[in-house]
Design an enzyme around this catalytic site. Structure first.
Site, PDB file in Angstrom:
ATOM      1  N   ASP A  67       9.682   2.416  -6.236  1.00 37.14           N
ATOM      2  CA  ASP A  67       9.510   2.324  -4.783  1.00 37.14           C
ATOM      3  C   ASP A  67      10.850   2.374  -4.058  1.00 37.14           C
ATOM      4  O   ASP A  67      11.913   2.311  -4.669  1.00 37.14           O
ATOM      5  CB  ASP A  67       8.736   1.037  -4.425  1.00 37.14           C
ATOM      6  CG  ASP A  67       9.235  -0.181  -5.194  1.00 37.14           C
ATOM      7  OD1 ASP A  67      10.344  -0.132  -5.743  1.00 37.14           O
ATOM      8  OD2 ASP A  67       8.503  -1.174  -5.255  1.00 37.14           O
ATOM      9  N   ASN A 135       2.374 -12.384  -4.687  1.00 35.59           N
ATOM     10  CA  ASN A 135       0.967 -12.139  -4.345  1.00 35.59           C
ATOM     11  C   ASN A 135       0.313 -11.161  -5.326  1.00 35.59           C
ATOM     12  O   ASN A 135      -0.765 -10.653  -5.068  1.00 35.59           O
ATOM     13  CB  ASN A 135       0.869 -11.593  -2.914  1.00 35.59           C
ATOM     14  CG  ASN A 135       1.665 -10.300  -2.726  1.00 35.59           C
ATOM     15  OD1 ASN A 135       2.191  -9.737  -3.686  1.00 35.59           O
ATOM     16  ND2 ASN A 135       1.741  -9.830  -1.501  1.00 35.59           N
ATOM     17  N   HIS A 137       1.571  -8.221  -6.283  1.00 33.61           N
ATOM     18  CA  HIS A 137       1.815  -6.784  -6.054  1.00 33.61           C
ATOM     19  C   HIS A 137       2.630  -6.185  -7.201  1.00 33.61           C
ATOM     20  O   HIS A 137       3.422  -6.862  -7.850  1.00 33.61           O
ATOM     21  CB  HIS A 137       2.446  -6.509  -4.683  1.00 33.61           C
ATOM     22  CG  HIS A 137       3.900  -6.832  -4.526  1.00 33.61           C
ATOM     23  ND1 HIS A 137       4.381  -7.586  -3.471  1.00 33.61           N
ATOM     24  CD2 HIS A 137       4.988  -6.485  -5.243  1.00 33.61           C
ATOM     25  CE1 HIS A 137       5.695  -7.679  -3.566  1.00 33.61           C
ATOM     26  NE2 HIS A 137       6.089  -7.030  -4.641  1.00 33.61           N
ATOM     27  N   GLU A 142       0.457  -3.687  -2.318  1.00 32.71           N
ATOM     28  CA  GLU A 142       0.101  -5.018  -1.841  1.00 32.71           C
ATOM     29  C   GLU A 142      -1.387  -5.277  -2.042  1.00 32.71           C
ATOM     30  O   GLU A 142      -2.169  -4.332  -2.233  1.00 32.71           O
ATOM     31  CB  GLU A 142       0.443  -5.114  -0.343  1.00 32.71           C
ATOM     32  CG  GLU A 142       1.918  -4.930  -0.018  1.00 32.71           C
ATOM     33  CD  GLU A 142       2.763  -6.176  -0.287  1.00 32.71           C
ATOM     34  OE1 GLU A 142       2.419  -6.972  -1.188  1.00 32.71           O
ATOM     35  OE2 GLU A 142       3.777  -6.338   0.406  1.00 32.71           O
TER      36      GLU A 142
HETATM   37  C1  GLP Z   1       9.794  -6.192  -4.858  1.00 33.43           C
HETATM   38  C2  GLP Z   1       9.649  -4.898  -5.635  1.00 33.43           C
HETATM   39  C3  GLP Z   1       8.782  -5.081  -6.854  1.00 33.43           C
HETATM   40  C4  GLP Z   1       9.230  -6.313  -7.599  1.00 33.43           C
HETATM   41  C5  GLP Z   1       9.026  -7.544  -6.754  1.00 33.43           C
HETATM   42  C6  GLP Z   1       9.424  -8.838  -7.428  1.00 33.43           C
HETATM   43  O1  GLP Z   1       8.844  -6.385  -3.885  1.00 33.43           O
HETATM   44  N1  GLP Z   1       9.122  -3.835  -4.857  1.00 33.43           N
HETATM   45  O2  GLP Z   1       8.850  -3.929  -7.649  1.00 33.43           O
HETATM   46  O3  GLP Z   1       8.494  -6.433  -8.785  1.00 33.43           O
HETATM   47  O4  GLP Z   1       9.821  -7.382  -5.593  1.00 33.43           O
HETATM   48  O5  GLP Z   1      10.788  -9.052  -7.280  1.00 33.43           O
HETATM   49  P1  GLP Z   1      11.601 -10.161  -8.039  1.00 33.43           P
HETATM   50  O6  GLP Z   1      11.768  -9.690  -9.421  1.00 33.43           O
HETATM   51  O7  GLP Z   1      12.918 -10.233  -7.305  1.00 33.43           O
HETATM   52  O8  GLP Z   1      10.830 -11.424  -7.939  1.00 33.43           O
END
Ligand code: GLP
Length: 239
Positions: A67, A135, A137, A142
């Site tokens: 993304d 959440n 995702h 989402e």
């Molecule tokens: C972001 C990214 C996701 C990632 C998530 C969790 O929203 N788009 O791909 O998995 O955050 O991030 P973290 O590993 O910092 O908790």
């Protein structure tokens, strides 16, 4: 689903990093789907340290990131393009022409998503690395009323904005992103997820023990035949 519960993020980084290094050595022209966020950072460190020790080369590896934010300059420290270069690519011999991102600044987001989906289908992802949102995702898919198929432009939820805005200071955090769809993520031959910290405990419980529902996008992984989930004890607390 193979569930692996470890002491801490450092141990997970070592185990997941080794999995990737072994996979690259087995198939030097492997196609990897990569993720951003804090969760994969120790894994990336393991990979580039293995490269520095001469144990692996990324010269023939191809990557597709999950993304990218919409409207954030590519050079911003919070763009996923910059994140990936800082946390992994710049420390290895990967070829820039082999690293792929959705372009969050494309004038036509729909065309950009179609381009990415076609490239992904042609390349075929061998291993997809995933983090998970609080959440549930995955990528930036989402919670929703239906599972997504291909890439699309998404409006981020308050939960995601709250979780990620801590990193933004100069430019404000964008409220939109382009993301690979759930359908594309599920096409990867193998999926490796990393979840660490208490904030991920609810998402882990819903993903592993709950019903398969787009309300928890990660729950779709129950239907994939080759998923490895690395969790620390805090993330696994509710299992
Ligand atoms: C972001 C990214 C996701 C990632 C998530 C969790 O929203 N788009 O791909 O998995 O955050 O991030 P973290 O590993 O910092 O908790």
């Amino acid at each position: 689903m193979q569930l692996i519960i470890m002491e801490n993020a450092a141990q997970i980084g070592e185990a997941a990093g080794k999995l990737f290094v072994d996979a690259i050595n087995k198939k030097p022209n492997i196609v990897l789907g990569l993720a951003t966020g804090a969760s994969p950072v120790p894994t990336y460190q393991y990979i580039y340290k293995a490269y520095e020790r001469g144990e692996v080369s990324l010269r023939d590896v191809t990557t597709y990131n999950l993304d990218e934010y919409v409207g954030l300059p590519k050079s911003d420290k919070n763009s996923y393009y910059t994140f990936m270069h800082r946390e992994l690519f710049d420390h290895t011999d990967i070829c820039e022409e082999n690293v792929h991102f959705l372009d969050g600044n494309a004038a036509d987001a729909e065309a950009e998503c179609a381009r990415y989906d076609a490239a992904l289908d042609k390349a075929g992802v061998d291993i997809q690395l995933l983090g998970v949102g609080r959440n549930g995702h995955i990528g930036f898919n989402e919670p929703s009323i239906c599972f997504t198929r291909g890439a699309f432009k998404v409006k981020l939820t308050e939960s995601t904005i709250e979780a990620n805005s801590q990193y933004f200071d100069e430019n404000p955090m964008p409220h939109y992103a382009l993301t690979m769809g759930v359908g594309s993520i599920m096409k990867a031959k193998k999926i490796v997820m990393i979840a660490t910290g208490a904030a991920k405990a609810d998402a882990m419980a819903a993903m592993i023990k709950g019903e398969v529902t787009p309300v928890c996008p990660a729950s779709i992984l129950q239907f994939h035949h080759d998923v490895v989930v690395y969790m620390d004890k805090e993330a696994a607390r509710l299992l």
